[in-house]
Design a protein around this motif. Structure first.
Motif, mmCIF file in Angstrom:
data_model
loop_
_atom_site.group_PDB
_atom_site.id
_atom_site.type_symbol
_atom_site.label_atom_id
_atom_site.label_comp_id
_atom_site.label_asym_id
_atom_site.label_seq_id
_atom_site.Cartn_x
_atom_site.Cartn_y
_atom_site.Cartn_z
ATOM 1 N N ALA A 17 59.561 -2.091 41.596
ATOM 2 C CA ALA A 17 59.510 -0.712 41.106
ATOM 3 C C ALA A 17 58.203 -0.036 41.523
ATOM 4 N N TYR A 25 58.922 7.657 45.729
ATOM 5 C CA TYR A 25 60.073 7.942 44.881
ATOM 6 C C TYR A 25 59.639 8.250 43.442
ATOM 7 N N VAL A 27 60.195 7.305 40.021
ATOM 8 C CA VAL A 27 60.763 6.100 39.415
ATOM 9 C C VAL A 27 60.589 6.127 37.904
ATOM 10 N N GLY A 45 54.684 5.450 37.659
ATOM 11 C CA GLY A 45 56.077 5.684 37.313
ATOM 12 C C GLY A 45 56.198 6.301 35.928
#
Length: 292
Positions: A17, A25, A27, A45
């Motif tokens: 992750a 990204y 996340v 994240g």
């Protein structure tokens, strides 16, 4: 920005992750323990309060959990992925589960309006940290094409190996090879130590010849150091070898070496060593040789 929901932030899931965050990204992660979620948040994240919360706005959903029932628990039911992900989202299962279960869940995902690939990974904790995992992918060509950019952020060797369930079948073969290699290495190191050989030198020269392998490179020193801190737990390899032997039996394939190693792994787990790294096979080998 593509939003990815990542379910399962364990030994391998968390670094995977994090690598997706590094790749740019968006996340959002969920795990049963808050500590893992906090570590993802610290890495850039976001955290979710549950599976439904994590997947509701996601373009891609990744699951990385231990076993077939765990994957089913993540995706099925009113709080699961299938009931809460938006139509057209892509579900990538990086877990290692039974091929028949992967096929069944893929059919349910399609019925729920989702794309789906089974994409188990190999490379252990270090491969996850280094974004160098080998990923074997089952699913349609269209869904593989959609998943490939995401998988490139966590792996190095990404190969489409066939339809739904094919990724899990190839992963089972991978786990068979790895288990037999670890046991062979454990026996070789025990043999070398019994003769008082310079084991560091021995592993160096063995690694440069036909006996060389990633197993030797990654597990040899752990055996010499008696360091069995888990990169991949024996309990999980025990589960995987159960998949191998059951699937092999279903198609009439004999796996005599795999079955023997499966029994050794099962013995270690049964006596309470399931939390050790799978290089812990060395521990049992030395004990059987009276050299523990």
């Amino acid at each position: 920005m593509t939003r990815i929901a990542f379910i399962g932030l364990g030994i391998m899931g968390l670094p995977m992750a994090k690598n997706l965050v590094t790749a740019g990204y968006d996340v959002v992660g969920y795990n049963r323990s808050q500590e893992a979620i906090d570590k993802l948040v610290a890495a850039g994240g976001a955290g979710a309060t549950g599976i439904a919360d994590a997947v509701k706005d996601a373009d891609v959903v990744i699951s990385m959990v231990p076993d077939s029932p765990d994957v089913a628990g993540v995706v099925q039911g009113p709080d699961g992925v299938f009931a809460n992900a938006k139509a057209g989202a892509l579900w990538i299962d990086n877990s290692s589960i039974r091929p028949d279960v992967a096929k069944e869940l893929a059919e349910e995902a399609v019925a729920a309006g989702l794309g789906v690939v089974d994409a188990p990974v190999s490379g252990g904790e270090q491969g996850a940290i280094d974004a160098a995992l080998s990923i074997m992918v089952g699913g349609s060509a269209e869904d593989f094409a959609a998943a490939e950019p995401v998988l490139n952020a966590i792996g190095k060797t990404i190969v489409h190996v066939g339809p739904a369930g094919a990724g899990q079948t190839v992963k089972a073969a991978n786990q068979l090879i790895v288990a037999v290699n670890i046991q062979a290495l454990a026996e070789a190191v025990t043999f070398l130590e019994a003769f008082g050989v310079d084991t560091d030198a021995a592993l160096k020269v063995l690694g440069g010849g036909l006996a060389g392998s990633k197993v030797l490179d990654q597990k040899g020193q752990k055996m010499l150091n008696r360091d069995f801190a888990p990169g991949f737990r024996l309990a999980l390899h025990n589960k995987d070898l159960g998949i191998v032997t059951s699937a092999a039996r279903s198609v009439g394939v004999t796996v005599p070496l795999g079955s023997a190693v499966a029994q050794l792994v099962n013995a270690l787990v049964a006596r309470g060593d399931g939390g050790l790294d799978h290089s812990g096979l060395f521990k049992l080998t030395t004990e059987l040789s009276g050299r523990d």
